[in-house]
Structures are given as structure tokens and as C-alpha cells.
Design a protein around this motif. Structure first.
Motif, PDB file in Angstrom:
ATOM      1  N   ASP A 171      -6.830  -5.607 -12.062  1.00  0.00           N
ATOM      2  CA  ASP A 171      -7.417  -5.012 -10.869  1.00  0.00           C
ATOM      3  C   ASP A 171      -7.245  -5.876  -9.621  1.00  0.00           C
ATOM      4  OD1 ASP A 171      -8.539  -2.642  -9.818  1.00  0.00           O
ATOM      5  OD2 ASP A 171     -10.479  -3.643  -9.591  1.00  0.00           O
ATOM      6  N   LYS A 172      -6.432  -6.922  -9.692  1.00  0.00           N
ATOM      7  CA  LYS A 172      -6.101  -7.730  -8.518  1.00  0.00           C
ATOM      8  C   LYS A 172      -4.822  -7.179  -7.897  1.00  0.00           C
ATOM      9  CE  LYS A 172      -8.223 -11.925 -10.267  1.00  0.00           C
ATOM     10  NZ  LYS A 172      -7.997 -13.265 -10.774  1.00  0.00           N
ATOM     11  N   PRO A 173      -4.663  -7.344  -6.579  1.00  0.00           N
ATOM     12  CA  PRO A 173      -3.435  -6.858  -5.952  1.00  0.00           C
ATOM     13  C   PRO A 173      -2.198  -7.512  -6.572  1.00  0.00           C
ATOM     14  CG  PRO A 173      -5.051  -7.443  -4.284  1.00  0.00           C
ATOM     15  CD  PRO A 173      -5.586  -7.927  -5.605  1.00  0.00           C
ATOM     16  N   ILE A 174      -1.135  -6.739  -6.675  1.00  0.00           N
ATOM     17  CA  ILE A 174       0.144  -7.289  -7.136  1.00  0.00           C
ATOM     18  C   ILE A 174       0.780  -7.987  -5.944  1.00  0.00           C
ATOM     19  CG2 ILE A 174       2.428  -6.766  -8.063  1.00  0.00           C
ATOM     20  CD1 ILE A 174       1.154  -4.221  -9.307  1.00  0.00           C
ATOM     21  N   ASP A 175       1.135  -9.254  -6.119  1.00  0.00           N
ATOM     22  CA  ASP A 175       1.810 -10.019  -5.077  1.00  0.00           C
ATOM     23  C   ASP A 175       3.310  -9.783  -5.188  1.00  0.00           C
ATOM     24  OD1 ASP A 175      -0.593 -11.212  -4.264  1.00  0.00           O
ATOM     25  OD2 ASP A 175      -0.337 -12.895  -5.641  1.00  0.00           O
ATOM     26  N   ALA A 207      13.372   2.369  -8.179  1.00  0.00           N
ATOM     27  CA  ALA A 207      13.835   3.751  -8.335  1.00  0.00           C
ATOM     28  C   ALA A 207      12.699   4.719  -7.998  1.00  0.00           C
ATOM     29  CB  ALA A 207      14.349   3.992  -9.753  1.00  0.00           C
ATOM     30  N   ILE A 208      11.465   4.202  -7.965  1.00  0.00           N
ATOM     31  CA  ILE A 208      10.309   5.007  -7.565  1.00  0.00           C
ATOM     32  C   ILE A 208      10.296   5.027  -6.030  1.00  0.00           C
ATOM     33  CG2 ILE A 208       7.794   5.214  -7.648  1.00  0.00           C
ATOM     34  CD1 ILE A 208       7.929   3.578 -10.300  1.00  0.00           C
ATOM     35  N   PRO A 209      10.606   6.173  -5.433  1.00  0.00           N
ATOM     36  CA  PRO A 209      10.799   6.213  -3.978  1.00  0.00           C
ATOM     37  C   PRO A 209       9.635   5.662  -3.156  1.00  0.00           C
ATOM     38  CG  PRO A 209      11.543   8.264  -4.958  1.00  0.00           C
ATOM     39  CD  PRO A 209      10.851   7.480  -6.049  1.00  0.00           C
ATOM     40  N   ALA A 210       8.404   5.982  -3.486  1.00  0.00           N
ATOM     41  CA  ALA A 210       7.263   5.554  -2.671  1.00  0.00           C
ATOM     42  C   ALA A 210       7.112   4.033  -2.682  1.00  0.00           C
ATOM     43  CB  ALA A 210       5.984   6.223  -3.166  1.00  0.00           C
ATOM     44  N   ILE A 211       7.347   3.405  -3.818  1.00  0.00           N
ATOM     45  CA  ILE A 211       7.240   1.942  -3.907  1.00  0.00           C
ATOM     46  C   ILE A 211       8.396   1.296  -3.157  1.00  0.00           C
ATOM     47  CG2 ILE A 211       7.260  -0.035  -5.474  1.00  0.00           C
ATOM     48  CD1 ILE A 211       5.734   1.727  -7.488  1.00  0.00           C
ATOM     49  N   ARG A 212       9.592   1.822  -3.361  1.00  0.00           N
ATOM     50  CA  ARG A 212      10.778   1.291  -2.664  1.00  0.00           C
ATOM     51  C   ARG A 212      10.584   1.353  -1.149  1.00  0.00           C
ATOM     52  NH1 ARG A 212      14.347   4.668  -4.672  1.00  0.00           N
ATOM     53  NH2 ARG A 212      14.339   6.168  -2.987  1.00  0.00           N
ATOM     54  N   GLU A 213      10.149   2.497  -0.658  1.00  0.00           N
ATOM     55  CA  GLU A 213       9.983   2.663   0.786  1.00  0.00           C
ATOM     56  C   GLU A 213       8.885   1.754   1.333  1.00  0.00           C
ATOM     57  OE1 GLU A 213       9.479   6.867   1.359  1.00  0.00           O
ATOM     58  OE2 GLU A 213      11.503   7.279   0.622  1.00  0.00           O
ATOM     59  N   ALA A 214       7.807   1.565   0.586  1.00  0.00           N
ATOM     60  CA  ALA A 214       6.724   0.678   1.029  1.00  0.00           C
ATOM     61  C   ALA A 214       7.213  -0.766   1.130  1.00  0.00           C
ATOM     62  CB  ALA A 214       5.533   0.776   0.083  1.00  0.00           C
ATOM     63  N   THR A 242       0.865  -1.161   0.000  1.00  0.00           N
ATOM     64  CA  THR A 242       0.000   0.000   0.000  1.00  0.00           C
ATOM     65  C   THR A 242       0.908   1.219   0.000  1.00  0.00           C
ATOM     66  OG1 THR A 242      -1.710  -1.184   1.215  1.00  0.00           O
ATOM     67  CG2 THR A 242      -1.824   1.216   1.235  1.00  0.00           C
ATOM     68  N   VAL A 243       0.734   2.059  -0.994  1.00  0.00           N
ATOM     69  CA  VAL A 243       1.559   3.264  -1.131  1.00  0.00           C
ATOM     70  C   VAL A 243       0.652   4.468  -0.927  1.00  0.00           C
ATOM     71  CG1 VAL A 243       3.023   4.604  -2.670  1.00  0.00           C
ATOM     72  CG2 VAL A 243       3.154   2.105  -2.704  1.00  0.00           C
ATOM     73  N   GLU A 244       0.925   5.216   0.127  1.00  0.00           N
ATOM     74  CA  GLU A 244       0.142   6.408   0.447  1.00  0.00           C
ATOM     75  C   GLU A 244      -1.365   6.107   0.423  1.00  0.00           C
ATOM     76  OE1 GLU A 244       1.658   9.059   1.580  1.00  0.00           O
ATOM     77  OE2 GLU A 244       3.622   8.242   1.125  1.00  0.00           O
ATOM     78  N   GLY A 245      -1.738   4.964   1.020  1.00  0.00           N
ATOM     79  CA  GLY A 245      -3.139   4.593   1.134  1.00  0.00           C
ATOM     80  C   GLY A 245      -3.728   3.874  -0.075  1.00  0.00           C
ATOM     81  N   THR A 246      -2.918   3.660  -1.113  1.00  0.00           N
ATOM     82  CA  THR A 246      -3.401   3.000  -2.327  1.00  0.00           C
ATOM     83  C   THR A 246      -2.773   1.616  -2.449  1.00  0.00           C
ATOM     84  OG1 THR A 246      -3.648   5.124  -3.453  1.00  0.00           O
ATOM     85  CG2 THR A 246      -3.530   3.154  -4.849  1.00  0.00           C
ATOM     86  N   LEU A 247      -3.620   0.579  -2.498  1.00  0.00           N
ATOM     87  CA  LEU A 247      -3.144  -0.779  -2.711  1.00  0.00           C
ATOM     88  C   LEU A 247      -2.678  -0.903  -4.152  1.00  0.00           C
ATOM     89  CD1 LEU A 247      -2.900  -3.741  -1.672  1.00  0.00           C
ATOM     90  CD2 LEU A 247      -5.231  -4.083  -2.512  1.00  0.00           C
ATOM     91  N   LEU A 248      -1.465  -1.385  -4.354  1.00  0.00           N
ATOM     92  CA  LEU A 248      -0.950  -1.546  -5.719  1.00  0.00           C
ATOM     93  C   LEU A 248      -1.659  -2.707  -6.399  1.00  0.00           C
ATOM     94  CD1 LEU A 248       2.906  -1.016  -5.279  1.00  0.00           C
ATOM     95  CD2 LEU A 248       1.099   0.659  -5.709  1.00  0.00           C
ATOM     96  N   ARG A 249      -2.300  -2.408  -7.532  1.00  0.00           N
ATOM     97  CA  ARG A 249      -3.060  -3.398  -8.290  1.00  0.00           C
ATOM     98  C   ARG A 249      -2.502  -3.506  -9.701  1.00  0.00           C
ATOM     99  NH1 ARG A 249      -7.752  -4.921  -5.941  1.00  0.00           N
ATOM    100  NH2 ARG A 249      -8.434  -3.748  -4.129  1.00  0.00           N
ATOM    101  N   GLY A 250      -2.678  -4.688 -10.262  1.00  0.00           N
ATOM    102  CA  GLY A 250      -2.242  -4.918 -11.633  1.00  0.00           C
ATOM    103  C   GLY A 250      -3.313  -4.527 -12.625  1.00  0.00           C
ATOM    104  N   GLY A 251      -3.019  -4.782 -13.891  1.00  0.00           N
ATOM    105  CA  GLY A 251      -3.950  -4.471 -14.966  1.00  0.00           C
ATOM    106  C   GLY A 251      -5.263  -5.224 -14.855  1.00  0.00           C
TER     107      GLY A 251
END
Length: 126
Positions: A32-36, A104-111, A21-30
């Protein structure tokens, strides 16, 4: 209570599946399921060795060098992700090279680093 459930070393080494979850948003794939994301934990002997080695190499560094070190750490922690991930509208399969691009995307890396340090993610489930 069996206290061995708190021994995180085995799952930390094998890796466990997490959702980010990045800044309150669950990362989803194309689809619409969560990315594992499959990550090792910081109680993994391999990750502990990496951290010891990395700590021994630290010297005064600028912000860019620190970001590069964090990208490398995230790449060490992440050992895979599901096939539904996409980047810029295209399928984005796991590889070390693609991990370097993604983290390299800071928010994803930090999460990812945050979740990998949470021992609860690596405890044995009842």
C-alpha cells in the motif's frame, strides 16, 4: 535566486524518483506504499540522442507501430522501480523485459512519459 536550480540536465541524466498517478489513482504496491519509478528526463543527453535517432527513423505508421514506439520510449526513460510493484497478484521486479510488459498498458505508459517530460521533476531542490 540562483538560476542554476533550473538546469535540469544533471538530474535528467541521473534519473529521479517519481510517483505515477493514473486517471486520479496513485499507483501503489502490495504494501500500500506508492511505487517509486526512477526515470530519466527528456533533457538527458542519452534521451535527446534517442529522440533524434527515433525522429530520423519515423515513417508513416499505423496505430500499433506507434504504440510499440511509445513502449520503447517509456522503456528508455524508466531505469527502475521499487520492489513493491506487483502485476496480476505477483511480485513484479524491474527489468527491461518487465518494463516492456508494464508499458504495454497505455495508461501507465502515458503517465510515465508525461512525468518524464515535466522539467519540475528534474530541478534542483532548495
Amino acid at each position: 535566486m540562483d538560476l542554476s536550480k533550473f538546469d535540469t540536465r544533471k538530474l535528467a541524466e541521473e534519473g529521479t524518483t517519481i510517483h505515477l498517478t493514473v486517471e486520479g489513482t496513485l499507483l501503489r504496491g502490495g504494501d500500500d506504499k506508492p511505487i517509486d519509478f526512477v526515470v530519466k528526463g527528456t533533457d538527458s543527453p542519452v534521451i535527446r540522442d534517442y529522440l533524434k535517432k527515433s525522429a530520423g527513423e519515423q515513417k508513416a505508421e499505423g496505430a500499433e507501430a506507434l504504440a510499440e514506439r511509445d513502449i520503447e520510449f517509456a522503456c528508455e526513460l524508466c531505469i527502475g522501480w521499487s520492489d513493491n510493484a506487483s502485476l496480476k497478484g505477483k511480485a513484479f521486479k524491474y527489468s527491461r523485459k518487465n518494463a516492456e510488459v508494464l508499458f504495454a498498458i497505455p495508461a501507465i505508459r502515458e503517465a510515465l512519459i508525461l512525468e518524464a517530460t515535466k522539467r519540475a521533476n528534474f530541478m534542483q531542490k532548495d
